[in-house]
Design a protein around this motif. Structure first.
Motif, PDB file in Angstrom:
ATOM      1  N   UNK A  80       2.288  -3.996 -12.573  1.00 21.07           N
ATOM      2  CA  UNK A  80       1.495  -4.013 -11.349  1.00 21.07           C
ATOM      3  C   UNK A  80       0.378  -2.978 -11.456  1.00 21.07           C
ATOM      4  N   UNK A  81      -0.846  -3.393 -11.215  1.00 25.90           N
ATOM      5  CA  UNK A  81      -1.988  -2.500 -11.380  1.00 25.90           C
ATOM      6  C   UNK A  81      -1.986  -1.397 -10.322  1.00 25.90           C
ATOM      7  N   UNK A  82      -2.280  -0.170 -10.772  1.00 26.78           N
ATOM      8  CA  UNK A  82      -2.265   0.990  -9.877  1.00 26.78           C
ATOM      9  C   UNK A  82      -3.661   1.586  -9.786  1.00 26.78           C
ATOM     10  N   UNK A  83      -4.058   1.983  -8.583  1.00 24.76           N
ATOM     11  CA  UNK A  83      -5.355   2.611  -8.380  1.00 24.76           C
ATOM     12  C   UNK A  83      -5.190   3.869  -7.538  1.00 24.76           C
ATOM     13  N   UNK A  84      -6.230   4.698  -7.538  1.00 28.11           N
ATOM     14  CA  UNK A  84      -6.265   5.858  -6.651  1.00 28.11           C
ATOM     15  C   UNK A  84      -7.020   5.481  -5.384  1.00 28.11           C
ATOM     16  N   UNK A  85      -6.543   5.995  -4.258  1.00 29.48           N
ATOM     17  CA  UNK A  85      -7.152   5.702  -2.962  1.00 29.48           C
ATOM     18  C   UNK A  85      -7.359   7.005  -2.204  1.00 29.48           C
ATOM     19  N   UNK A  86      -8.581   7.219  -1.698  1.00 30.64           N
ATOM     20  CA  UNK A  86      -8.894   8.367  -0.851  1.00 30.64           C
ATOM     21  C   UNK A  86      -8.861   7.923   0.602  1.00 30.64           C
ATOM     22  N   UNK A  87      -8.046   8.624   1.424  1.00 36.66           N
ATOM     23  CA  UNK A  87      -7.941   8.280   2.843  1.00 36.66           C
ATOM     24  C   UNK A  87      -8.382   9.476   3.684  1.00 36.66           C
ATOM     25  N   UNK A  88      -8.941   9.191   4.860  1.00 36.28           N
ATOM     26  CA  UNK A  88      -9.507  10.271   5.677  1.00 36.28           C
ATOM     27  C   UNK A  88      -9.269  10.077   7.174  1.00 36.28           C
ATOM     28  N   UNK A  89      -8.548   9.017   7.554  1.00 31.44           N
ATOM     29  CA  UNK A  89      -8.354   8.729   8.977  1.00 31.44           C
ATOM     30  C   UNK A  89      -6.921   8.366   9.304  1.00 31.44           C
ATOM     31  N   UNK A  90      -6.714   7.161   9.800  1.00 32.08           N
ATOM     32  CA  UNK A  90      -5.383   6.767  10.281  1.00 32.08           C
ATOM     33  C   UNK A  90      -4.382   6.507   9.156  1.00 32.08           C
ATOM     34  N   UNK A  91      -4.836   6.510   7.898  1.00 36.63           N
ATOM     35  CA  UNK A  91      -3.909   6.369   6.766  1.00 36.63           C
ATOM     36  C   UNK A  91      -3.402   7.716   6.255  1.00 36.63           C
ATOM     37  N   UNK A  92      -3.913   8.823   6.802  1.00 29.69           N
ATOM     38  CA  UNK A  92      -3.425  10.146   6.432  1.00 29.69           C
ATOM     39  C   UNK A  92      -1.950  10.303   6.812  1.00 29.69           C
ATOM     40  N   UNK A  93      -1.259  11.190   6.109  1.00 29.23           N
ATOM     41  CA  UNK A  93       0.141  11.441   6.435  1.00 29.23           C
ATOM     42  C   UNK A  93       0.286  11.857   7.895  1.00 29.23           C
ATOM     43  N   UNK A  94       1.269  11.279   8.554  1.00 31.74           N
ATOM     44  CA  UNK A  94       1.601  11.504   9.966  1.00 31.74           C
ATOM     45  C   UNK A  94       0.629  10.832  10.940  1.00 31.74           C
ATOM     46  N   UNK A 111      -6.942  12.886   1.873  1.00 33.68           N
ATOM     47  CA  UNK A 111      -5.827  12.928   0.929  1.00 33.68           C
ATOM     48  C   UNK A 111      -6.028  11.853  -0.133  1.00 33.68           C
ATOM     49  N   UNK A 112      -5.446  12.079  -1.298  1.00 33.38           N
ATOM     50  CA  UNK A 112      -5.573  11.162  -2.424  1.00 33.38           C
ATOM     51  C   UNK A 112      -4.201  10.619  -2.799  1.00 33.38           C
ATOM     52  N   UNK A 113      -4.133   9.288  -2.974  1.00 30.69           N
ATOM     53  CA  UNK A 113      -2.863   8.630  -3.289  1.00 30.69           C
ATOM     54  C   UNK A 113      -3.017   7.675  -4.463  1.00 30.69           C
ATOM     55  N   UNK A 114      -1.905   7.477  -5.152  1.00 27.16           N
ATOM     56  CA  UNK A 114      -1.792   6.417  -6.143  1.00 27.16           C
ATOM     57  C   UNK A 114      -1.207   5.209  -5.427  1.00 27.16           C
ATOM     58  N   UNK A 115      -1.917   4.092  -5.450  1.00 31.71           N
ATOM     59  CA  UNK A 115      -1.472   2.901  -4.720  1.00 31.71           C
ATOM     60  C   UNK A 115      -1.445   1.693  -5.655  1.00 31.71           C
ATOM     61  N   UNK A 116      -0.615   0.738  -5.319  1.00 30.53           N
ATOM     62  CA  UNK A 116      -0.555  -0.498  -6.090  1.00 30.53           C
ATOM     63  C   UNK A 116      -1.626  -1.464  -5.592  1.00 30.53           C
ATOM     64  N   UNK A 117      -1.912  -2.469  -6.397  1.00 35.19           N
ATOM     65  CA  UNK A 117      -2.866  -3.508  -5.998  1.00 35.19           C
ATOM     66  C   UNK A 117      -2.396  -4.217  -4.741  1.00 35.19           C
ATOM     67  N   UNK A 118      -1.070  -4.385  -4.616  1.00 38.23           N
ATOM     68  CA  UNK A 118      -0.513  -5.037  -3.441  1.00 38.23           C
ATOM     69  C   UNK A 118      -0.785  -4.226  -2.173  1.00 38.23           C
ATOM     70  N   UNK A 119      -0.580  -2.914  -2.252  1.00 35.52           N
ATOM     71  CA  UNK A 119      -0.867  -2.037  -1.105  1.00 35.52           C
ATOM     72  C   UNK A 119      -2.347  -2.081  -0.759  1.00 35.52           C
TER      73      UNK A 119
END
Length: 278
Positions: free
Chosen positions: A1-15, A60-68
């Motif tokens: 499964x392909x993995x990418x990095x994702x930068x989030x700054x709003x409602x996807x942040x932790x909590x 925040x920076x996350x490793x995410x799958x293509x599905x996510x």
């Protein structure tokens, strides 16, 4: 499964609102991450980002799958999906993020701090919040001098923060001041519960408006309990470490001796001893 990095700054942040539903299978790469851009309040309970060289957006920076990422594409419908350079304490990472064209943000309110969590804290103005101190604010000497010690009476205790190490990267003529660097280590500090009015003193003391430290939000562990989104402050322009001055070191040691573990007290003293004096 392909993995990418994702930068989030709003409602996807932790909590934040959408983190649990969309990010639960993703791996955190950096809790302290930032890109060149500006963020705006859409008025709909979430922010929008515009890429721009001269300003900063924190997230925040996350490793995410293509599905996510496919699921998030639907959530972010109407936004542009772009690859950007994300800065972290460990270097640059290319990652996907979601942005708006500049013209679409022209009527929106800019979030000048670049930080959605910080903006929401000021909007909500809670009766109290958690504040994590890891430098001289572990001691109350300067609280008393400034006649604000009444704000800092509610001490939760010594807490641990995973992923960060206490360093001394803010260099001044008489020596350095403390910082936390996200390098996969662990540090300790003192957790306070403070009234919202204390925030003005903390911002002034930390030089937030002068660009010395910036507000950040961390999860602190005390025993089996996690205290989420505790306000702390990180150095913006980090330099090579040098030793702190004696008076500053004394404040750190006094606070550490009262609240922190013996192992950490030994570690921080040894580290300060190892640093070159100015």
């Amino acid at each position: 499964m392909k993995v990418k990095a994702l930068f989030v700054y709003g409602t996807l942040l932790q909590h934040e609102e959408h983190h649990g539903a969309y990010m639960k299978d993703s791996r955190s790469l950096a809790k302290s991450a930032w890109i060149s851009g500006r963020i705006y309040d859409t008025g709909q309970g979430y922010p929008a980002c515009v890429l721009e060289e001269k300003s900063t957006v924190y997230g925040e920076l996350y490793e995410v799958t293509a599905s996510t990422l496919n699921k998030i594409d639907f959530l972010e419908e109407g936004y542009d999906k772009q690859v950007v350079d994300v800065m972290t304490d460990q270097g640059l990472v290319a990652a996907v993020t979601y942005t708006l064209p500049k013209q679409k943000a022209s009527s929106l309110k800019e979030i000048e701090s670049g930080c959605w969590k910080e903006y929401r804290l000021w909007q909500q103005k809670p009766a109290s919040f958690y504040y994590f101190a890891y430098g001289s604010c572990m001691d109350d000497a300067r609280f008393k001098l400034a006649e604000v010690d009444h704000y800092f009476k509610q001490i939760i205790g010594g807490g641990a923060l995973n992923g960060f190490t206490t360093r001394f990267t803010l260099v001044r003529p008489d020596g350095s001041r403390a910082d936390m660097v996200e390098d996969g280590g662990e540090t300790e500090g003192v957790l306070y519960e403070v009234p919202f009015d204390a925030i003005r003193y903390l911002y002034k003391r930390e030089g937030v408006y002068e660009g010395t430290y910036r507000p950040a939000f961390v999860d602190v562990k005390i025993g089996d309990q996690i205290y989420a989104d505790c306000l702390t402050f990180l150095v913006l322009q980090k330099s090579d470490e040098i030793a702190p001055p004696g008076h500053y070191r004394s404040e750190i040691e006094k606070g550490a001796d009262l609240y922190l573990s013996e192992a950490f007290r030994k570690k921080i003293r040894s580290h300060m001893d190892s640093l070159i004096k100015p």
